[in-house]
Design a protein around this motif. Structure first.
Motif, PDB file in Angstrom:
ATOM      1  N   ILE A  41       0.865  -1.175   0.000  1.00 50.61           N
ATOM      2  CA  ILE A  41       0.000   0.000   0.000  1.00 50.61           C
ATOM      3  C   ILE A  41       0.902   1.225   0.000  1.00 50.61           C
ATOM      4  O   ILE A  41       1.879   1.298   0.749  1.00 50.61           O
ATOM      5  N   THR A  42       0.567   2.173  -0.876  1.00 45.78           N
ATOM      6  CA  THR A  42       1.370   3.385  -0.977  1.00 45.78           C
ATOM      7  C   THR A  42       0.526   4.628  -0.754  1.00 45.78           C
ATOM      8  O   THR A  42      -0.686   4.625  -0.975  1.00 45.78           O
ATOM      9  N   GLN A  43       1.208   5.665  -0.318  1.00 50.63           N
ATOM     10  CA  GLN A  43       0.638   7.009  -0.235  1.00 50.63           C
ATOM     11  C   GLN A  43       1.733   7.948  -0.704  1.00 50.63           C
ATOM     12  O   GLN A  43       2.859   7.872  -0.220  1.00 50.63           O
ATOM     13  N   GLY A  44       1.395   8.787  -1.646  1.00 48.90           N
ATOM     14  CA  GLY A  44       2.390   9.708  -2.187  1.00 48.90           C
ATOM     15  C   GLY A  44       3.566   8.993  -2.817  1.00 48.90           C
ATOM     16  O   GLY A  44       4.679   9.492  -2.808  1.00 48.90           O
ATOM     17  N   GLY A  45       3.321   7.786  -3.332  1.00 45.92           N
ATOM     18  CA  GLY A  45       4.376   7.023  -3.991  1.00 45.92           C
ATOM     19  C   GLY A  45       5.275   6.250  -3.044  1.00 45.92           C
ATOM     20  O   GLY A  45       6.146   5.513  -3.478  1.00 45.92           O
ATOM     21  N   GLU A  46       5.071   6.394  -1.743  1.00 47.55           N
ATOM     22  CA  GLU A  46       5.892   5.714  -0.745  1.00 47.55           C
ATOM     23  C   GLU A  46       5.105   4.571  -0.111  1.00 47.55           C
ATOM     24  O   GLU A  46       3.927   4.717   0.202  1.00 47.55           O
ATOM     25  N   VAL A  47       5.770   3.443   0.098  1.00 43.94           N
ATOM     26  CA  VAL A  47       5.137   2.305   0.757  1.00 43.94           C
ATOM     27  C   VAL A  47       4.862   2.676   2.211  1.00 43.94           C
ATOM     28  O   VAL A  47       5.720   3.241   2.886  1.00 43.94           O
ATOM     29  N   VAL A  48       3.641   2.382   2.667  1.00 46.89           N
ATOM     30  CA  VAL A  48       3.254   2.687   4.044  1.00 46.89           C
ATOM     31  C   VAL A  48       2.696   1.438   4.725  1.00 46.89           C
ATOM     32  O   VAL A  48       2.248   0.502   4.065  1.00 46.89           O
ATOM     33  N   ASP A  49       2.712   1.463   6.034  1.00 43.61           N
ATOM     34  CA  ASP A  49       2.114   0.409   6.849  1.00 43.61           C
ATOM     35  C   ASP A  49       0.603   0.536   6.728  1.00 43.61           C
ATOM     36  O   ASP A  49       0.052   1.605   6.986  1.00 43.61           O
ATOM     37  N   PRO A  50      -0.083  -0.534   6.339  1.00 41.00           N
ATOM     38  CA  PRO A  50      -1.535  -0.444   6.173  1.00 41.00           C
ATOM     39  C   PRO A  50      -2.256   0.018   7.441  1.00 41.00           C
ATOM     40  O   PRO A  50      -3.269   0.711   7.363  1.00 41.00           O
ATOM     41  N   ALA A  51      -1.747  -0.354   8.602  1.00 38.10           N
ATOM     42  CA  ALA A  51      -2.385   0.041   9.856  1.00 38.10           C
ATOM     43  C   ALA A  51      -2.257   1.543  10.103  1.00 38.10           C
ATOM     44  O   ALA A  51      -3.081   2.127  10.806  1.00 38.10           O
ATOM     45  N   ALA A  52      -1.245   2.169   9.525  1.00 40.00           N
ATOM     46  CA  ALA A  52      -1.007   3.594   9.738  1.00 40.00           C
ATOM     47  C   ALA A  52      -1.578   4.460   8.619  1.00 40.00           C
ATOM     48  O   ALA A  52      -1.602   5.678   8.737  1.00 40.00           O
ATOM     49  N   ALA A  53      -2.023   3.838   7.532  1.00 37.64           N
ATOM     50  CA  ALA A  53      -2.495   4.599   6.369  1.00 37.64           C
ATOM     51  C   ALA A  53      -3.826   5.277   6.673  1.00 37.64           C
ATOM     52  O   ALA A  53      -4.792   4.629   7.048  1.00 37.64           O
ATOM     53  N   LYS A  54      -3.843   6.582   6.527  1.00 38.16           N
ATOM     54  CA  LYS A  54      -5.066   7.376   6.682  1.00 38.16           C
ATOM     55  C   LYS A  54      -5.272   8.140   5.385  1.00 38.16           C
ATOM     56  O   LYS A  54      -4.338   8.677   4.813  1.00 38.16           O
ATOM     57  N   GLY A  55      -6.491   8.179   4.904  1.00 37.01           N
ATOM     58  CA  GLY A  55      -6.785   8.903   3.674  1.00 37.01           C
ATOM     59  C   GLY A  55      -6.556   8.043   2.452  1.00 37.01           C
ATOM     60  O   GLY A  55      -6.502   6.811   2.532  1.00 37.01           O
ATOM     61  N   PRO A  56      -6.405   8.691   1.297  1.00 40.35           N
ATOM     62  CA  PRO A  56      -6.281   7.970   0.027  1.00 40.35           C
ATOM     63  C   PRO A  56      -5.053   7.065  -0.019  1.00 40.35           C
ATOM     64  O   PRO A  56      -3.969   7.457   0.409  1.00 40.35           O
ATOM     65  N   ILE A  57      -5.254   5.862  -0.522  1.00 44.04           N
ATOM     66  CA  ILE A  57      -4.153   4.915  -0.695  1.00 44.04           C
ATOM     67  C   ILE A  57      -4.171   4.380  -2.116  1.00 44.04           C
ATOM     68  O   ILE A  57      -5.162   4.496  -2.827  1.00 44.04           O
TER      69      ILE A  57
END
Length: 65
Positions: A41-57
């Motif tokens: 899962i990415t946000q802003g092109g960076e891989v993020v922890d799904p548990a920490a992802a808030k907003g658009p993914i």
């Protein structure tokens, strides 16, 4: 970097006018795929922890094929 998809695109593809009701199930499916090692899962092109992802993914496969 590979192609990505937004959970809303998947929800719209299967849910038609009721796609908003499928957003959380789509995000939950993405989290399960992360746990299985199939996607990131990415946000802003960076891989993020799904548990920490808030907003658009965005969702991207980890392997090609």
């Amino acid at each position: 970097m590979g192609a990505t998809i937004c959970p809303s695109e998947a929800a719209r593809a299967v849910g038609g006018k009721a796609w908003r009701e499928l957003m959380e199930p789509a995000r939950a499916a993405a989290r399960r795929l992360v746990a299985a090692g199939e996607v990131v899962i990415t946000q802003g092109g960076e891989v993020v922890d799904p548990a920490a992802a808030k907003g658009p993914i965005r969702i991207r496969r980890t392997t090609i094929g």
